[in-house]
Design a protein around this motif. Structure first.
Motif, PDB file in Angstrom:
ATOM      1  N   LEU A  14       0.522  35.689  10.679  1.00 23.45           N
ATOM      2  CA  LEU A  14      -0.189  36.962  10.735  1.00 23.45           C
ATOM      3  C   LEU A  14      -0.218  37.536  12.151  1.00 23.45           C
ATOM      4  N   GLU A  15      -0.556  36.686  13.127  1.00 22.03           N
ATOM      5  CA  GLU A  15      -0.718  37.158  14.496  1.00 22.03           C
ATOM      6  C   GLU A  15       0.613  37.507  15.162  1.00 22.03           C
ATOM      7  N   SER A  16       1.681  36.806  14.777  1.00 22.62           N
ATOM      8  CA  SER A  16       2.971  37.014  15.452  1.00 22.62           C
ATOM      9  C   SER A  16       3.966  37.815  14.630  1.00 22.62           C
ATOM     10  N   GLY A  17       3.571  38.234  13.417  1.00 23.90           N
ATOM     11  CA  GLY A  17       4.530  38.916  12.549  1.00 23.90           C
ATOM     12  C   GLY A  17       5.710  38.016  12.248  1.00 23.90           C
ATOM     13  N   ALA A  18       5.395  36.757  11.906  1.00 24.61           N
ATOM     14  CA  ALA A  18       6.419  35.746  11.616  1.00 24.61           C
ATOM     15  C   ALA A  18       7.327  35.501  12.825  1.00 24.61           C
ATOM     16  N   GLY A  19       6.708  35.551  14.011  1.00 29.45           N
ATOM     17  CA  GLY A  19       7.451  35.245  15.229  1.00 29.45           C
ATOM     18  C   GLY A  19       8.264  36.407  15.764  1.00 29.45           C
ATOM     19  N   ARG A  20       8.075  37.596  15.200  1.00 29.88           N
ATOM     20  CA  ARG A  20       8.902  38.731  15.599  1.00 29.88           C
ATOM     21  C   ARG A  20       8.157  39.778  16.422  1.00 29.88           C
ATOM     22  N   SER A  21       6.902  39.549  16.716  1.00 31.28           N
ATOM     23  CA  SER A  21       6.166  40.501  17.556  1.00 31.28           C
ATOM     24  C   SER A  21       6.679  40.409  18.994  1.00 31.28           C
TER      25      SER A  21
END
Length: 298
Positions: free
Chosen positions: A62-69
């Motif tokens: 949720l926080e990282s956008g699946a590691g794509r933020s």
């Protein structure tokens, strides 16, 4: 009257048809890739810090956008943790709730996962969560929201939705329950100088503690400046991380008290014994410090 009944029936039928037309919630392939990549990290953190792996993975997603933020890609920050007054590591500026906010930056994703665990374990506002069962992901999700981890009013429900859609609770049950059966009375982990430690109990050995926390007994002895034949005593502080060269910034000096030794002081503050000697221009063969002596910790 008959006309009204027909209208109501038509409305109900239309509503049903709309519901049937709604597509079932589908899994996101990027989320699944993230879970495959980081589930072991989450399970490892669960074993060490007693945080459900499902919660860690859901928050990471949720926080990282699946590691794509941007924050995740450029700074390996997967949990949106801001700098805070106690952070001394690398930082990066990023716009979130306000423009140009300070966030923590890490060399590797693993550091982000470890810091997330320490962040929750080290703050009193999250203390009640660690009284919950490791399989109670719903309690954890609501507890995180209540404690103020995020401002989103639906934060808890978003975590729960992710956990249930991707069956993340299997990581709590498969590894967590098996682990709990093997260790029905696990040690309570604590933090000192940003290091994980436990307090030894009667019957503890390096091998037993190592098995519980998935660390080799050799590493535990080394982390704690102890020799191979040492027998652990109840009340011993046993670090599960390599101690630092100096104490945290809140502890600059130590006034020697009755019963203190260079070793007990090094354990209290999470400092490597050789560094404590070096900071105070002492050698292991020197006489023990006297009551009232002041020792440097940084």
């Amino acid at each position: 009257m008959k006309h009204d009944i027909v209208k109501r029936v038509v409305a109900v039928l239309l509503c049903c048809l709309c519901c049937l037309a709604l597509p079932a919630q589908k899994r996101n392939s990027q989320y699944e890739e993230y879970i495959r990549k980081y589930n072991k990290l989450a399970v490892d953190e669960m074993k060490r810090y007693h945080i459900p792996a499902s919660i860690t993975l859901a928050q990471g997603l949720l926080e990282s956008g699946a590691g794509r933020s941007t924050l995740a890609r450029k700074s390996n920050n997967h949990f949106g943790i801001k700098c805070g007054g106690d952070w001394t590591g690398r930082t990066v500026r990023h716009t979130d709730d306000a423009p140009n906010e300070c966030f923590r930056a890490y060399k590797h994703v693993k550091e982000s996962y470890e810091d997330h665990s320490k962040f929750l374990r080290n703050r009193p506002r999250y203390a009640s969560l660690f009284k919950l069962k490791i399989t109670d992901y719903k309690g954890w999700a609501h507890g995180l929201k209540k404690a103020g981890y995020a401002t989103d009013p639906r934060y808890a429900y978003r975590l729960i939705d992710i956990i249930e859609l991707y069956d993340l609770h299997k990581y709590d049950t498969k590894s967590g329950i098996q682990w709990m059966k093997e260790f029905p009375n696990p040690h309570q982990p604590y933090l000192a100088n940003d290091l994980l430690y436990v307090v030894a109990r009667q019957g503890d050995t390096f091998k037993k503690i190592g098995k519980e926390f998935d660390i080799s007994s050799r590493k535990i002895r080394k982390y704690n400046d102890l020799y191979k034949g040492y027998v652990i005593k109840p009340g011993d502080i046993i670090y599960l991380d390599k101690k630092h060269r100096r104490a945290d910034k809140e502890h600059i000096i130590h006034v020697v008290k009755s019963g203190d030794s260079m070793y007990s002081i090094s354990q209290k503050y999470g400092i490597r014994l050789k560094n404590l000697y070096k900071m105070n221009r002492m050698k292991p063969e020197d006489p023990s410090p006297k009551v009232g002596d002041i020792l440097r910790l940084r």
